[in-house]
Design a protein around this motif. Structure first.
Motif, PDB file in Angstrom:
ATOM      1  N   ASP A  68       0.811  -1.222   0.000  1.00 33.31           N
ATOM      2  CA  ASP A  68       0.000   0.000   0.000  1.00 33.31           C
ATOM      3  C   ASP A  68       0.839   1.263   0.000  1.00 33.31           C
ATOM      4  N   THR A  69       2.116   1.146  -0.321  1.00 32.04           N
ATOM      5  CA  THR A  69       2.991   2.320  -0.321  1.00 32.04           C
ATOM      6  C   THR A  69       3.842   2.319  -1.578  1.00 32.04           C
ATOM      7  N   SER A  70       4.612   3.367  -1.731  1.00 33.16           N
ATOM      8  CA  SER A  70       5.431   3.536  -2.930  1.00 33.16           C
ATOM      9  C   SER A  70       6.779   4.120  -2.543  1.00 33.16           C
ATOM     10  N   ALA A  71       7.804   3.759  -3.276  1.00 31.05           N
ATOM     11  CA  ALA A  71       9.121   4.366  -3.071  1.00 31.05           C
ATOM     12  C   ALA A  71       9.060   5.870  -3.309  1.00 31.05           C
ATOM     13  N   ASP A  72       8.083   6.328  -4.079  1.00 34.86           N
ATOM     14  CA  ASP A  72       7.930   7.768  -4.320  1.00 34.86           C
ATOM     15  C   ASP A  72       7.652   8.534  -3.036  1.00 34.86           C
ATOM     16  N   ASP A  73       7.165   7.844  -2.003  1.00 34.61           N
ATOM     17  CA  ASP A  73       6.845   8.485  -0.728  1.00 34.61           C
ATOM     18  C   ASP A  73       8.073   8.700   0.145  1.00 34.61           C
ATOM     19  N   TYR A  74       9.233   8.193  -0.278  1.00 41.99           N
ATOM     20  CA  TYR A  74      10.422   8.194   0.569  1.00 41.99           C
ATOM     21  C   TYR A  74      11.649   8.710  -0.178  1.00 41.99           C
ATOM     22  N   ASP A  75      12.598   9.215   0.617  1.00 39.64           N
ATOM     23  CA  ASP A  75      13.866   9.695   0.082  1.00 39.64           C
ATOM     24  C   ASP A  75      14.955   8.635   0.155  1.00 39.64           C
ATOM     25  N   ALA A  76      14.796   7.647   1.038  1.00 39.19           N
ATOM     26  CA  ALA A  76      15.831   6.636   1.244  1.00 39.19           C
ATOM     27  C   ALA A  76      15.209   5.400   1.891  1.00 39.19           C
ATOM     28  N   LEU A  77      15.990   4.309   1.889  1.00 44.98           N
ATOM     29  CA  LEU A  77      15.522   3.010   2.384  1.00 44.98           C
ATOM     30  C   LEU A  77      16.600   2.355   3.226  1.00 44.98           C
ATOM     31  N   VAL A  78      16.183   1.688   4.317  1.00 41.66           N
ATOM     32  CA  VAL A  78      17.087   0.883   5.138  1.00 41.66           C
ATOM     33  C   VAL A  78      16.547  -0.545   5.194  1.00 41.66           C
ATOM     34  N   LEU A  79      17.457  -1.514   5.027  1.00 43.59           N
ATOM     35  CA  LEU A  79      17.133  -2.941   5.111  1.00 43.59           C
ATOM     36  C   LEU A  79      17.941  -3.568   6.235  1.00 43.59           C
ATOM     37  N   PRO A  80      17.340  -3.727   7.431  1.00 44.54           N
ATOM     38  CA  PRO A  80      18.049  -4.400   8.514  1.00 44.54           C
ATOM     39  C   PRO A  80      18.104  -5.908   8.270  1.00 44.54           C
ATOM     40  N   GLY A  81      18.899  -6.587   9.091  1.00 40.80           N
ATOM     41  CA  GLY A  81      19.068  -8.019   8.906  1.00 40.80           C
ATOM     42  C   GLY A  81      18.254  -8.872   9.860  1.00 40.80           C
ATOM     43  N   GLY A  82      18.916  -9.935  10.327  1.00 42.14           N
ATOM     44  CA  GLY A  82      18.234 -11.065  10.923  1.00 42.14           C
ATOM     45  C   GLY A  82      18.047 -12.044   9.773  1.00 42.14           C
ATOM     46  N   THR A  83      18.189 -13.325   9.986  1.00 41.99           N
ATOM     47  CA  THR A  83      18.119 -14.245   8.847  1.00 41.99           C
ATOM     48  C   THR A  83      16.702 -14.445   8.321  1.00 41.99           C
ATOM     49  N   VAL A  84      15.717 -14.505   9.182  1.00 39.51           N
ATOM     50  CA  VAL A  84      14.338 -14.768   8.743  1.00 39.51           C
ATOM     51  C   VAL A  84      13.744 -13.558   8.029  1.00 39.51           C
ATOM     52  N   ASN A  85      14.032 -12.363   8.517  1.00 40.26           N
ATOM     53  CA  ASN A  85      13.484 -11.133   7.956  1.00 40.26           C
ATOM     54  C   ASN A  85      13.752 -11.001   6.445  1.00 40.26           C
ATOM     55  N   PRO A  86      15.008 -10.955   5.985  1.00 39.40           N
ATOM     56  CA  PRO A  86      15.219 -10.785   4.551  1.00 39.40           C
ATOM     57  C   PRO A  86      14.780 -11.992   3.726  1.00 39.40           C
ATOM     58  N   ASP A  87      14.796 -13.172   4.338  1.00 43.04           N
ATOM     59  CA  ASP A  87      14.328 -14.346   3.610  1.00 43.04           C
ATOM     60  C   ASP A  87      12.839 -14.211   3.289  1.00 43.04           C
ATOM     61  N   ASN A  88      12.053 -13.709   4.241  1.00 46.19           N
ATOM     62  CA  ASN A  88      10.628 -13.468   3.986  1.00 46.19           C
ATOM     63  C   ASN A  88      10.420 -12.318   3.006  1.00 46.19           C
ATOM     64  N   LEU A  89      11.204 -11.255   3.135  1.00 48.15           N
ATOM     65  CA  LEU A  89      11.041 -10.107   2.238  1.00 48.15           C
ATOM     66  C   LEU A  89      11.335 -10.481   0.789  1.00 48.15           C
ATOM     67  N   ARG A  90      12.378 -11.258   0.575  1.00 49.46           N
ATOM     68  CA  ARG A  90      12.755 -11.570  -0.813  1.00 49.46           C
ATOM     69  C   ARG A  90      11.767 -12.510  -1.494  1.00 49.46           C
ATOM     70  N   ALA A  91      10.889 -13.135  -0.704  1.00 50.99           N
ATOM     71  CA  ALA A  91       9.850 -13.994  -1.275  1.00 50.99           C
ATOM     72  C   ALA A  91       8.569 -13.229  -1.563  1.00 50.99           C
ATOM     73  N   ASP A  92       8.523 -11.949  -1.248  1.00 50.95           N
ATOM     74  CA  ASP A  92       7.321 -11.138  -1.431  1.00 50.95           C
ATOM     75  C   ASP A  92       7.490 -10.205  -2.628  1.00 50.95           C
ATOM     76  N   PRO A  93       6.713 -10.371  -3.695  1.00 52.73           N
ATOM     77  CA  PRO A  93       6.882  -9.542  -4.893  1.00 52.73           C
ATOM     78  C   PRO A  93       6.747  -8.043  -4.636  1.00 52.73           C
ATOM     79  N   ALA A  94       5.852  -7.641  -3.758  1.00 54.60           N
ATOM     80  CA  ALA A  94       5.681  -6.207  -3.477  1.00 54.60           C
ATOM     81  C   ALA A  94       6.924  -5.646  -2.783  1.00 54.60           C
ATOM     82  N   ALA A  95       7.513  -6.409  -1.873  1.00 54.14           N
ATOM     83  CA  ALA A  95       8.722  -5.957  -1.185  1.00 54.14           C
ATOM     84  C   ALA A  95       9.889  -5.838  -2.166  1.00 54.14           C
ATOM     85  N   VAL A  96      10.033  -6.812  -3.044  1.00 50.29           N
ATOM     86  CA  VAL A  96      11.114  -6.780  -4.031  1.00 50.29           C
ATOM     87  C   VAL A  96      10.928  -5.589  -4.979  1.00 50.29           C
TER      88      VAL A  96
END
Length: 192
Positions: A68-96
């Motif tokens: 429900d959001t867009s990169a147009d709404d932001y000036d920058a992005l941060v991607l923190p870690g943890g092993t489960v977090n990015p594994d779930n994000l990379r499986a989500d087309p909207a997140a990618v």
């Protein structure tokens, strides 16, 4: 409180399994520098953070769902870690797609520890130099990145660090790069 990021809006993209300190310290440092920071996730439900990737930590409130959001709404992005977090994000087309849009627009992005795993799925590391947690370095190399073992690496607005021990240097470089704003779009940039 400093004002380097006054008027800037930053998204932190994370979901369940995020390493708490890698979410909280950048968020707090960016806010101290004057940025508005939103936690964007797969839904608006609170997310379960972790300590040392094995001990459940606090629930963290989410500001917006990525679909429900867009990169147009932001000036920058941060991607923190943890092993489960990015594994779930990379499986989500909207997140990618959200990640790809930052690269396509030349907006600065920071990723720490296992966070660059999502960058691999977004196909935005080819031809770039970065660092990460040791266990995902082969994935980064296979995706076309040059990987180095340094506390913090910056490549045309892409800031990366290895682990929570690097957070002070990571946050300082995030503030510097986010204050600079957009960078030239990298030729291997996103396909979004």
């Amino acid at each position: 409180m400093t004002n380097e990021l006054e008027g800037r809006t930053v998204a932190i993209l994370a979901t369940d399994g995020v390493e708490l300190v890698e979410l909280v310290q950048p968020r707090d440092e960016l806010r101290r520098a004057g940025a508005r920071v939103d936690l964007v996730s797969l839904s608006t439900d609170p997310i379960r953070s972790m300590n040392a990737d094995i001990n459940p930590a606090e629930l963290v409130e989410v500001d917006r769902a990525v679909a429900d959001t867009s990169a147009d709404d932001y000036d920058a992005l941060v991607l923190p870690g943890g092993t489960v977090n990015p594994d779930n994000l990379r499986a989500d087309p909207a997140a990618v797609a959200f990640v790809q849009a930052f690269f396509a627009a030349g907006k600065p992005v920071g990723a720490i520890c296992h966070g660059p795993w999502t960058l691999v799925e977004a196909d935005v590391v080819r031809g770039r130099t970065l660092t990460s947690y040791p266990s995902i370095r082969t994935d980064l190399r296979n995706a076309g990145a040059t990987v180095v073992d340094e506390q913090v690496v910056c490549d045309e607005g892409l800031v990366t660090s290895r682990n929570p021990d690097d957070l002070d240097a990571f946050c300082a470089k995030l503030i510097e790069e986010f204050a600079e704003g957009r960078h030239p779009v990298h030729p291997a940039g996103a396909t979004a």
